[in-house]
Design a protein around this motif. Structure first.
Motif, PDB file in Angstrom:
ATOM      1  N   PHE A 131       0.863  -1.437   0.436  1.00 41.31           N
ATOM      2  CA  PHE A 131      -0.501   0.180   0.227  1.00 41.31           C
ATOM      3  C   PHE A 131       0.261   1.226  -0.047  1.00 41.31           C
ATOM      4  CE2 PHE A 131      -2.707  -2.988   2.283  1.00 41.31           C
ATOM      5  CZ  PHE A 131      -4.100  -3.466   1.049  1.00 41.31           C
ATOM      6  N   CYS A 132       0.485   1.787  -0.817  1.00 39.49           N
ATOM      7  CA  CYS A 132       0.546   3.243  -1.231  1.00 39.49           C
ATOM      8  C   CYS A 132       0.278   4.752  -1.143  1.00 39.49           C
ATOM      9  CB  CYS A 132       2.418   2.888  -2.051  1.00 39.49           C
ATOM     10  SG  CYS A 132       2.753   4.518  -2.785  1.00 39.49           S
ATOM     11  N   ASN A 133       0.598   5.440  -0.466  1.00 39.59           N
ATOM     12  CA  ASN A 133      -0.320   6.777  -0.187  1.00 39.59           C
ATOM     13  C   ASN A 133      -1.615   6.798  -0.516  1.00 39.59           C
ATOM     14  OD1 ASN A 133       3.399   7.597  -0.339  1.00 39.59           O
ATOM     15  ND2 ASN A 133       2.217   9.193   0.633  1.00 39.59           N
ATOM     16  N   GLY A 134      -2.201   6.085   0.175  1.00 39.54           N
ATOM     17  CA  GLY A 134      -4.034   5.743  -0.261  1.00 39.54           C
ATOM     18  C   GLY A 134      -4.561   6.645   1.044  1.00 39.54           C
ATOM     19  N   VAL A 175       0.604  18.573  -5.093  1.00 39.46           N
ATOM     20  CA  VAL A 175       1.280  16.992  -4.473  1.00 39.46           C
ATOM     21  C   VAL A 175       2.555  16.286  -4.253  1.00 39.46           C
ATOM     22  CG1 VAL A 175      -1.547  17.367  -3.974  1.00 39.46           C
ATOM     23  CG2 VAL A 175       0.348  16.166  -5.442  1.00 39.46           C
ATOM     24  N   TYR A 176       2.809  17.457  -5.251  1.00 43.50           N
ATOM     25  CA  TYR A 176       4.765  17.346  -4.305  1.00 43.50           C
ATOM     26  C   TYR A 176       5.265  17.738  -3.604  1.00 43.50           C
ATOM     27  CZ  TYR A 176       5.033  14.702  -9.386  1.00 43.50           C
ATOM     28  OH  TYR A 176       4.839  13.761 -10.592  1.00 43.50           O
ATOM     29  N   PHE A 177       6.219  17.076  -3.111  1.00 40.49           N
ATOM     30  CA  PHE A 177       7.097  17.900  -2.264  1.00 40.49           C
ATOM     31  C   PHE A 177       8.438  18.589  -2.950  1.00 40.49           C
ATOM     32  CE2 PHE A 177      10.945  17.859  -0.157  1.00 40.49           C
ATOM     33  CZ  PHE A 177      11.107  18.861   1.459  1.00 40.49           C
ATOM     34  N   ASN A 178       8.569  18.290  -4.028  1.00 38.90           N
ATOM     35  CA  ASN A 178       9.935  19.074  -4.920  1.00 38.90           C
ATOM     36  C   ASN A 178       9.362  19.024  -6.495  1.00 38.90           C
ATOM     37  OD1 ASN A 178      11.574  19.892  -6.357  1.00 38.90           O
ATOM     38  ND2 ASN A 178      13.809  18.292  -6.169  1.00 38.90           N
ATOM     39  N   LYS A 179       8.571  20.420  -6.392  1.00 43.01           N
ATOM     40  CA  LYS A 179       7.652  21.284  -6.889  1.00 43.01           C
ATOM     41  C   LYS A 179       8.354  20.945  -8.665  1.00 43.01           C
ATOM     42  CE  LYS A 179       4.470  22.167  -4.688  1.00 43.01           C
ATOM     43  NZ  LYS A 179       4.489  21.787  -3.193  1.00 43.01           N
ATOM     44  N   SER A 180       9.679  20.711  -8.842  1.00 42.35           N
ATOM     45  CA  SER A 180      10.696  20.477  -9.782  1.00 42.35           C
ATOM     46  C   SER A 180      10.250  19.691 -10.315  1.00 42.35           C
ATOM     47  CB  SER A 180      11.281  21.447  -9.732  1.00 42.35           C
ATOM     48  OG  SER A 180      12.414  20.362  -9.138  1.00 42.35           O
ATOM     49  N   LYS A 181      10.123  18.355  -9.829  1.00 45.03           N
ATOM     50  CA  LYS A 181      10.110  16.992 -10.510  1.00 45.03           C
ATOM     51  C   LYS A 181       8.323  16.744 -11.096  1.00 45.03           C
ATOM     52  CE  LYS A 181      13.612  15.358  -8.359  1.00 45.03           C
ATOM     53  NZ  LYS A 181      13.298  14.034  -7.009  1.00 45.03           N
ATOM     54  N   ALA A 182       7.638  17.994 -10.929  1.00 44.35           N
ATOM     55  CA  ALA A 182       6.294  17.516 -11.935  1.00 44.35           C
ATOM     56  C   ALA A 182       6.433  19.080 -13.222  1.00 44.35           C
ATOM     57  CB  ALA A 182       5.507  18.381 -10.841  1.00 44.35           C
ATOM     58  N   ASN A 238       6.337  13.330   3.178  1.00 44.20           N
ATOM     59  CA  ASN A 238       5.453  14.632   2.643  1.00 44.20           C
ATOM     60  C   ASN A 238       4.079  15.250   1.934  1.00 44.20           C
ATOM     61  OD1 ASN A 238       8.803  14.913   2.526  1.00 44.20           O
ATOM     62  ND2 ASN A 238       7.866  16.480   4.107  1.00 44.20           N
ATOM     63  N   ASP A 239       3.890  13.336   1.682  1.00 42.89           N
ATOM     64  CA  ASP A 239       2.303  13.384   1.162  1.00 42.89           C
ATOM     65  C   ASP A 239       1.512  14.861   1.522  1.00 42.89           C
ATOM     66  OD1 ASP A 239       0.218  13.501   0.655  1.00 42.89           O
ATOM     67  OD2 ASP A 239      -0.206  11.053  -0.433  1.00 42.89           O
ATOM     68  N   PRO A 240       0.277  15.790   1.561  1.00 40.64           N
ATOM     69  CA  PRO A 240      -0.218  16.582   1.879  1.00 40.64           C
ATOM     70  C   PRO A 240      -1.566  16.059   1.550  1.00 40.64           C
ATOM     71  CG  PRO A 240       0.178  17.612   0.111  1.00 40.64           C
ATOM     72  CD  PRO A 240       0.963  16.528  -0.220  1.00 40.64           C
ATOM     73  N   VAL A 241      -2.314  15.176   1.367  1.00 41.02           N
ATOM     74  CA  VAL A 241      -3.379  14.467   1.714  1.00 41.02           C
ATOM     75  C   VAL A 241      -3.838  13.176   2.260  1.00 41.02           C
ATOM     76  CG1 VAL A 241      -5.069  14.463   0.027  1.00 41.02           C
ATOM     77  CG2 VAL A 241      -3.809  15.558  -1.068  1.00 41.02           C
ATOM     78  N   ALA A 242      -3.071  12.652   1.820  1.00 40.48           N
ATOM     79  CA  ALA A 242      -2.798  11.106   1.551  1.00 40.48           C
ATOM     80  C   ALA A 242      -1.740  11.351   3.627  1.00 40.48           C
ATOM     81  CB  ALA A 242      -2.527  10.019   1.259  1.00 40.48           C
ATOM     82  N   VAL A 243      -1.826  11.531   4.289  1.00 38.97           N
ATOM     83  CA  VAL A 243      -0.817  12.782   5.472  1.00 38.97           C
ATOM     84  C   VAL A 243       0.462  11.237   5.963  1.00 38.97           C
ATOM     85  CG1 VAL A 243      -1.688  14.544   5.781  1.00 38.97           C
ATOM     86  CG2 VAL A 243      -2.779  12.691   7.083  1.00 38.97           C
ATOM     87  N   HIS A 267       3.594  12.867  -2.778  1.00 35.88           N
ATOM     88  CA  HIS A 267       2.264  11.824  -2.901  1.00 35.88           C
ATOM     89  C   HIS A 267       2.195  10.573  -4.194  1.00 35.88           C
ATOM     90  CE1 HIS A 267      -1.966  10.476  -2.837  1.00 35.88           C
ATOM     91  NE2 HIS A 267      -2.356  10.641  -4.079  1.00 35.88           N
ATOM     92  N   PHE A 268       2.847  11.186  -5.129  1.00 30.33           N
ATOM     93  CA  PHE A 268       3.422  10.385  -6.070  1.00 30.33           C
ATOM     94  C   PHE A 268       4.817  10.206  -6.067  1.00 30.33           C
ATOM     95  CE2 PHE A 268      -0.429  12.285  -7.608  1.00 30.33           C
ATOM     96  CZ  PHE A 268      -0.865  11.935  -8.210  1.00 30.33           C
ATOM     97  N   PRO A 269       5.752   8.741  -4.605  1.00 32.11           N
ATOM     98  CA  PRO A 269       6.640   8.839  -4.928  1.00 32.11           C
ATOM     99  C   PRO A 269       7.222   7.657  -6.011  1.00 32.11           C
ATOM    100  CG  PRO A 269       5.284   7.747  -3.692  1.00 32.11           C
ATOM    101  CD  PRO A 269       4.114   8.549  -3.875  1.00 32.11           C
ATOM    102  N   MET A 270       6.018   7.122  -6.777  1.00 36.75           N
ATOM    103  CA  MET A 270       6.937   6.551  -8.070  1.00 36.75           C
ATOM    104  C   MET A 270       7.180   7.604  -9.286  1.00 36.75           C
ATOM    105  SD  MET A 270       3.326   7.095  -8.325  1.00 36.75           S
ATOM    106  CE  MET A 270       3.117   5.527  -6.423  1.00 36.75           C
TER     107      MET A 270
END
Length: 284
Positions: A131-134, A175-182, A238-243, A267-270
Motif C-alpha cells: 500500500f502506498c499513499n492512499g 501534492v509534490y514535495f519537490n515541485k520541480s519534479k512535476a 511529505n504527502d499533503p493529502v494522504a498524510v 503524493h506520487f513517490p513513484m
C-alpha cells in the motif's frame, strides 16, 4: 516517455463490454498487479516499470474512466465495480498468484478486493500486499478543495466542466514535495490522458469514490484488520493529502506489516523519487 509511447506499450482487452487499457510486461514467474491512483492512470509507473519488470511480470490497467480505458457516460464508477473489472481482467489473463500493489484511489479498490478475499469469495491467491499513499482512513485525509467540490453532487458536474489544464497543473504540483519534479511535459501528458475519449464529461463521477470511502469504511478497514497477508506500507512522508498519520494508523492495525517511510517525497513517490520507491517495493 510520452503518453503515446506508453499507449503503444499496451493493449486493450474487453471487460464487461468495455475496452480496458492494459500494460503487461516482464517474463518472471512472479506477477505484480498494480492499481493506480486518481486522477491519473497507469502512466504513473512509466519511470519504474523497466526495473519492476526485471523482477516481476507487471500488469497495470487503467481503471474505467481513466487514462486510455473507456469512459462511458452511463456508468456508476463505483469502487465496487472497479474491483469487478480488476478481477475479471486478472481472470482473463489466467492469473493465479499475485503481489498486489495499490496507490491512492487504487488502495480502496484493493481493500474491496481484500474484503472479498478474506471471506473466500475469490480464487486468486494474494501473496503480498503493498500500500502506498492512499487515504483509506478518509477521516484523516487532508482533501484538496477541488476534490471536495468534485465529489459534491451539486457542484461536481459544474466544476468538472470548468476544469482546465492550468487548474490541473497547479493541483498536481501542490501534492509534490519537490515541485520541480512535476515537469510541464509530464503533467501535460497526464492531462491529455485525463481528457482522452471524453474524460471531461465524467470527471465529476470519478470523484464519488471519496464518498464511498466513508460509506464502506467498516467493510474496508475491517478487511485490513483481518488480513494475514504480508503487507508493506510504503509511504512518502511529505504527502499533503494522504498524510503520514494514515500510514502510522495502518501500521498499528494491519496484523502482518512493515512500514517504510520515504523522506522528502510527496503524493506520487513513484514519479518524484522513483529509485527509492522502486527499491522498497522490490527489496524492502
Amino acid at each position: 516517455m510520452t503518453s503515446q509511447e506508453w499507449k503503444n506499450k499496451g493493449n486493450f482487452l474487453t471487460i464487461k463490454n468495455q475496452q480496458v487499457f492494459v500494460i503487461d510486461e516482464g517474463n518472471s514467474d512472479k506477477t505484480l498487479v498494480i492499481l493506480h491512483g486518481y486522477p491519473t492512470s497507469s502512466y504513473d509507473y512509466h519511470k519504474v516499470l523497466p526495473e519492476l519488470s526485471k523482477h516481476y511480470r507487471v500488469i497495470i490497467h487503467d481503471h474505467l474512466g481513466f487514462g486510455f480505458s473507456d469512459k462511458p457516460i452511463h456508468y456508476s464508477y463505483s469502487l465496487i465495480e472497479q474491483a469487478d473489472i480488476a478481477f475479471l481482467l486478472w481472470k482473463q489473463l489466467k492469473l493465479q498468484k499475485v503481489t498486489l500493489l495499490a496507490h491512492d484511489y487504487g488502495t480502496s479498490v484493493a481493500t474491496e478486493i481484500l474484503a472479498r478475499y478474506t471471506t473466500k469469495l475469490v480464487n486468486i491467491e494474494i501473496e503480498e500486499l503493498v500500500f502506498c499513499n492512499g487515504s483509506m482512513h478518509i477521516e484523516l485525509a487532508n482533501l484538496r478543495l477541488i476534490q471536495k467540490l468534485l465529489k459534491n453532487k451539486y457542484t461536481g458536474k459544474f466544476v468538472g466542466s470548468l476544469t482546465n489544464y492550468p487548474i490541473f497543473k497547479r493541483n498536481m504540483r501542490n501534492v509534490y514535495f519537490n515541485k520541480s519534479k512535476a515537469t510541464d511535459v509530464e503533467l501535460q501528458e497526464m492531462w491529455e490522458q485525463l481528457m482522452f475519449n471524453g474524460g471531461r464529461k465524467i470527471i465529476h463521477k470519478l470523484s464519488n469514490y471519496i464518498n464511498e470511502r466513508y460509506f464502506f469504511w467498516h467493510r474496508w478497514i475491517g478487511a485490513l484488520k483481518e488480513t494475514q497477508i504480508p503487507t508493506k506500507i510504503i509511504w512518502a512522508k511529505n504527502d499533503p493529502v494522504a498524510v503520514f498519520k494514515i500510514a502510522e494508523t495502518l501500521a498499528d492495525e494491519v496484523p502482518n506489516n512493515k512500514l517504510y517511510p520515504i523522506e522528502n517525497s510527496g503524493h506520487f513517490p513513484m514519479l518524484e523519487t522513483p529509485e527509492e520507491w522502486c527499491s522498497l517495493v522490490l527489496n524492502g
